[in-house]
Scaffold this motif. Structure first.
Motif, PDB file in Angstrom:
ATOM      1  N   TYR A 135      56.884  -1.258  -1.231  1.00  0.00           N
ATOM      2  CA  TYR A 135      56.019  -0.638  -2.235  1.00  0.00           C
ATOM      3  C   TYR A 135      55.920   0.881  -2.118  1.00  0.00           C
ATOM      4  CZ  TYR A 135      54.367  -5.308  -3.464  1.00  0.00           C
ATOM      5  OH  TYR A 135      54.296  -6.617  -3.885  1.00  0.00           O
ATOM      6  N   GLY A 136      56.472   1.428  -1.058  1.00  0.00           N
ATOM      7  CA  GLY A 136      56.382   2.871  -0.887  1.00  0.00           C
ATOM      8  C   GLY A 136      57.120   3.302   0.360  1.00  0.00           C
ATOM      9  N   ALA A 137      57.084   4.606   0.637  1.00  0.00           N
ATOM     10  CA  ALA A 137      57.768   5.156   1.803  1.00  0.00           C
ATOM     11  C   ALA A 137      56.779   5.766   2.782  1.00  0.00           C
ATOM     12  CB  ALA A 137      58.793   6.192   1.364  1.00  0.00           C
ATOM     13  N   SER A 138      55.500   5.420   2.652  1.00  0.00           N
ATOM     14  CA  SER A 138      54.484   5.939   3.566  1.00  0.00           C
ATOM     15  C   SER A 138      53.266   5.018   3.540  1.00  0.00           C
ATOM     16  CB  SER A 138      54.056   7.355   3.168  1.00  0.00           C
ATOM     17  OG  SER A 138      53.318   7.317   1.959  1.00  0.00           O
ATOM     18  N   ASP A 139      52.465   5.101   4.588  1.00  0.00           N
ATOM     19  CA  ASP A 139      51.215   4.338   4.622  1.00  0.00           C
ATOM     20  C   ASP A 139      50.255   4.808   3.536  1.00  0.00           C
ATOM     21  OD1 ASP A 139      51.794   2.580   6.715  1.00  0.00           O
ATOM     22  OD2 ASP A 139      51.155   4.003   8.255  1.00  0.00           O
ATOM     23  N   GLU A 140      50.333   6.103   3.204  1.00  0.00           N
ATOM     24  CA  GLU A 140      49.453   6.641   2.163  1.00  0.00           C
ATOM     25  C   GLU A 140      49.734   5.990   0.812  1.00  0.00           C
ATOM     26  OE1 GLU A 140      49.467   9.166   5.579  1.00  0.00           O
ATOM     27  OE2 GLU A 140      51.176   8.493   4.352  1.00  0.00           O
ATOM     28  N   THR A 141      51.013   5.787   0.494  1.00  0.00           N
ATOM     29  CA  THR A 141      51.375   5.135  -0.767  1.00  0.00           C
ATOM     30  C   THR A 141      50.924   3.686  -0.768  1.00  0.00           C
ATOM     31  OG1 THR A 141      53.282   6.596  -1.032  1.00  0.00           O
ATOM     32  CG2 THR A 141      53.263   4.575  -2.335  1.00  0.00           C
ATOM     33  N   TYR A 142      51.097   3.012   0.350  1.00  0.00           N
ATOM     34  CA  TYR A 142      50.649   1.614   0.445  1.00  0.00           C
ATOM     35  C   TYR A 142      49.134   1.515   0.241  1.00  0.00           C
ATOM     36  CZ  TYR A 142      54.767  -1.127   1.666  1.00  0.00           C
ATOM     37  OH  TYR A 142      55.949  -1.821   1.609  1.00  0.00           O
ATOM     38  N   GLU A 143      48.404   2.466   0.763  1.00  0.00           N
ATOM     39  CA  GLU A 143      46.951   2.444   0.565  1.00  0.00           C
ATOM     40  C   GLU A 143      46.606   2.669  -0.903  1.00  0.00           C
ATOM     41  OE1 GLU A 143      42.886   4.194   2.558  1.00  0.00           O
ATOM     42  OE2 GLU A 143      44.726   5.367   2.784  1.00  0.00           O
ATOM     43  N   ARG A 144      47.320   3.578  -1.557  1.00  0.00           N
ATOM     44  CA  ARG A 144      47.047   3.914  -2.957  1.00  0.00           C
ATOM     45  C   ARG A 144      47.384   2.754  -3.896  1.00  0.00           C
ATOM     46  NH1 ARG A 144      49.429   8.373  -2.702  1.00  0.00           N
ATOM     47  NH2 ARG A 144      51.486   7.825  -3.549  1.00  0.00           N
ATOM     48  N   LEU A 145      48.508   2.105  -3.671  1.00  0.00           N
ATOM     49  CA  LEU A 145      48.966   1.050  -4.572  1.00  0.00           C
ATOM     50  C   LEU A 145      48.496  -0.340  -4.155  1.00  0.00           C
ATOM     51  CD1 LEU A 145      50.741   0.031  -6.927  1.00  0.00           C
ATOM     52  CD2 LEU A 145      52.682   0.054  -5.353  1.00  0.00           C
ATOM     53  N   CYS A 146      48.480  -0.604  -2.849  1.00  0.00           N
ATOM     54  CA  CYS A 146      48.278  -1.969  -2.339  1.00  0.00           C
ATOM     55  C   CYS A 146      46.968  -2.152  -1.570  1.00  0.00           C
ATOM     56  CB  CYS A 146      49.427  -2.357  -1.418  1.00  0.00           C
ATOM     57  SG  CYS A 146      51.065  -2.044  -2.090  1.00  0.00           S
ATOM     58  N   ASN A 147      46.209  -1.078  -1.411  1.00  0.00           N
ATOM     59  CA  ASN A 147      44.962  -1.135  -0.654  1.00  0.00           C
ATOM     60  C   ASN A 147      45.214  -1.570   0.793  1.00  0.00           C
ATOM     61  OD1 ASN A 147      42.172  -0.729  -0.441  1.00  0.00           O
ATOM     62  ND2 ASN A 147      41.733  -2.897  -0.809  1.00  0.00           N
ATOM     63  N   ASN A 148      46.345  -1.122   1.351  1.00  0.00           N
ATOM     64  CA  ASN A 148      46.683  -1.427   2.736  1.00  0.00           C
ATOM     65  C   ASN A 148      47.134  -0.140   3.418  1.00  0.00           C
ATOM     66  OD1 ASN A 148      47.736  -2.212   5.195  1.00  0.00           O
ATOM     67  ND2 ASN A 148      48.957  -3.890   4.396  1.00  0.00           N
ATOM     68  N   PRO A 149      46.268   0.488   4.207  1.00  0.00           N
ATOM     69  CA  PRO A 149      46.597   1.786   4.810  1.00  0.00           C
ATOM     70  C   PRO A 149      47.604   1.724   5.945  1.00  0.00           C
ATOM     71  CG  PRO A 149      44.449   1.035   5.570  1.00  0.00           C
ATOM     72  CD  PRO A 149      44.879   0.071   4.510  1.00  0.00           C
ATOM     73  N   LYS A 150      48.043   0.520   6.334  1.00  0.00           N
ATOM     74  CA  LYS A 150      49.041   0.385   7.398  1.00  0.00           C
ATOM     75  C   LYS A 150      50.311  -0.313   6.910  1.00  0.00           C
ATOM     76  CE  LYS A 150      45.535   0.095  11.060  1.00  0.00           C
ATOM     77  NZ  LYS A 150      45.000  -0.739  12.179  1.00  0.00           N
ATOM     78  N   GLY A 151      50.417  -0.508   5.609  1.00  0.00           N
ATOM     79  CA  GLY A 151      51.483  -1.327   5.045  1.00  0.00           C
ATOM     80  C   GLY A 151      52.890  -0.890   5.393  1.00  0.00           C
ATOM     81  N   PHE A 152      53.193   0.394   5.264  1.00  0.00           N
ATOM     82  CA  PHE A 152      54.559   0.853   5.517  1.00  0.00           C
ATOM     83  C   PHE A 152      54.922   0.689   6.985  1.00  0.00           C
ATOM     84  CE2 PHE A 152      57.766   4.234   6.321  1.00  0.00           C
ATOM     85  CZ  PHE A 152      58.761   3.743   5.486  1.00  0.00           C
ATOM     86  N   THR A 153      53.992   0.985   7.868  1.00  0.00           N
ATOM     87  CA  THR A 153      54.224   0.800   9.304  1.00  0.00           C
ATOM     88  C   THR A 153      54.508  -0.668   9.617  1.00  0.00           C
ATOM     89  OG1 THR A 153      52.800   2.666   9.870  1.00  0.00           O
ATOM     90  CG2 THR A 153      53.202   1.045  11.606  1.00  0.00           C
ATOM     91  N   GLN A 154      53.744  -1.565   9.024  1.00  0.00           N
ATOM     92  CA  GLN A 154      53.927  -3.001   9.253  1.00  0.00           C
ATOM     93  C   GLN A 154      55.284  -3.477   8.724  1.00  0.00           C
ATOM     94  OE1 GLN A 154      50.414  -4.173   7.117  1.00  0.00           O
ATOM     95  NE2 GLN A 154      49.187  -4.421   8.967  1.00  0.00           N
ATOM     96  N   VAL A 155      55.650  -2.998   7.550  1.00  0.00           N
ATOM     97  CA  VAL A 155      56.895  -3.438   6.911  1.00  0.00           C
ATOM     98  C   VAL A 155      58.117  -2.921   7.669  1.00  0.00           C
ATOM     99  CG1 VAL A 155      58.330  -3.158   4.852  1.00  0.00           C
ATOM    100  CG2 VAL A 155      55.942  -3.807   4.620  1.00  0.00           C
TER     101      VAL A 155
END
Length: 375
Positions: A135-155
């Protein structure tokens, strides 16, 4: 990096053979509408409270029972999806049991729950493929789009674990107003990690989640949807190939399946209701997961009756006659699900998709000019 998965010839052959007898060779089990993320454009995700008010989740035993019936009728390919399937209670046990039954299993996942513990059992029962949405290339984008501030790190951690254990991954990318600035980085990320990525800027209206959302979603304007489809093509193919693509004049919105189309008097021409079915979490067998209603419950009426009904749904679908005379129908490739979710019927032109198609050639030229100026 490839932009699109090329289906093995054997798979295509099996589907073609199954289509002659309308054998359900491929099935999707949508195990739950629950997810650990909250993406703004999602077509299915709902809260636990809303889910419980609609229907209960099916048990592991019920899914295994359905799989056995489907296997007896010819199912070979099985997609497990959600919501987020790794969030489902007993998913490990269910998956292993289905794997032992001999299905070619793929899993749709957001990747955030795939850790060392999951890999420990997954590597012993590897799926044919995991389809992971980036969904993005950073945790910030994941937080903005997916409401997950750790999403990119997890993925990224999940992708490393999967690659280390030789589990095939295909990346999907839903391009929206909330992650558009990451598109180039997403495609570069896929290239760097030698992964297939399939991106699209077209988002279906979420009628499965909210029947009032006909023709609506938290998505691009028509003009921007066309523009970012052009960026997808440019970044995926590189400047020279993108320029050749534009000069060819064959500017097609590729994100629809190759075997979909709109032809006067024709029915749906994809595999839905021909060789494939979609089982919703609440117990409806549909020809396609984007078509919101009309399915029967195979646990109540039996697999055969539910499959016959899914085929009947497809046989009664005729796409808009108006589209048949359109000179851009081959570029548009609007499918029956697009028509219905955009208009609430199969009789009307899906205006959003139609306008997106009309804007696409100029969008491509605009992107090419922009890239030329950067050289």
């Amino acid at each position: 990096m490839k932009q699109k998965l090329i289906e093995p010839r054997l798979t295509e052959y099996l589907h073609r053979k199954a289509s002659r007898t309308k054998t359900p060779i491929s099935g999707t089990f949508e195990l739950s509408p629950l997810c650990n993320m909250d993406c703004k454009m999602c077509y299915i995700k709902m809260s636990k409270e809303k889910q419980e008010s609609i229907a209960r989740l099916r048990t592991k035993e019920e899914w295994i029972e359905l799989a056995q019936k489907a296997k007896e009728k010819g199912m070979l390919f099985l997609l497990l999806t959600g919501g987020e399937p790794f969030l489902v209670k007993d998913f490990k046990e269910l998956y292993i049991e289905l794997h032992k039954m001999g299905f070619c299993i793929s899993i749709n996942s957001n990747g955030t729950m795939i850790d060392e513990d999951v890999i420990e059992w997954l590597k012993h029962y590897p799926p044919m493929r995991i389809n992971m949405t980036l969904y993005g290339a950073s945790d910030e984008t994941y937080e903005r789009l997916c409401n997950n501030p750790k999403g990119f790190t997890q993925v990224t951690k999940a992708l490393s674990l999967l690659k280390e254990n030789n589990i095939q991954v295909k990346l999907n990318c839903s391009v929206t107003p909330y992650n558009k600035d990451d598109l180039k980085e997403i495609i570069s990320f896929a290239e760097e990690h030698d992964l297939i990525v399939q991106a699209t800027s077209y988002m279906f209206p979420p009628l499965r989640k909210d029947e009032t959302k006909i023709g609506q979603n938290d998505r691009f304007t028509v003009e921007d949807a066309a523009l970012y489809e052009a960026y997808i093509s440019a970044y995926s193919n590189g400047f020279d190939r993108f320029k050749e693509y534009i000069e060819s004049g064959q500017l097609v919105l590729y994100d629809a399946d190759d075997d979909c189309g709109v032809v006067e008097g024709d029915h749906m021409r994809c595999r839905a209701g021909i060789t494939s079915f979609w089982m919703t979490w609440e117990g409806k067998m549909l020809p396609c997961g984007m078509i919101p209603d009309g399915g029967l419950d195979p646990w109540e009426v039996g697999f055969d009756e539910a499959w016959e009904n899914a085929k009947k749904i497809v046989s009664e679908i005729t796409l808009p006659v108006k589209c048949a005379g359109c000179g851009k129908k081959d570029e548009c490739r609007a499918c029956a699900a697009m028509v219905y979710t955009e208009t609430g019927t199969y009789d009307k032109v899906p205006q959003y998709r139609c306008e997106m198609t009309k804007n696409y050639p100029e969008a491509c030229k605009k992107v090419l000019k922009e890239l030329e100026q950067q050289l």
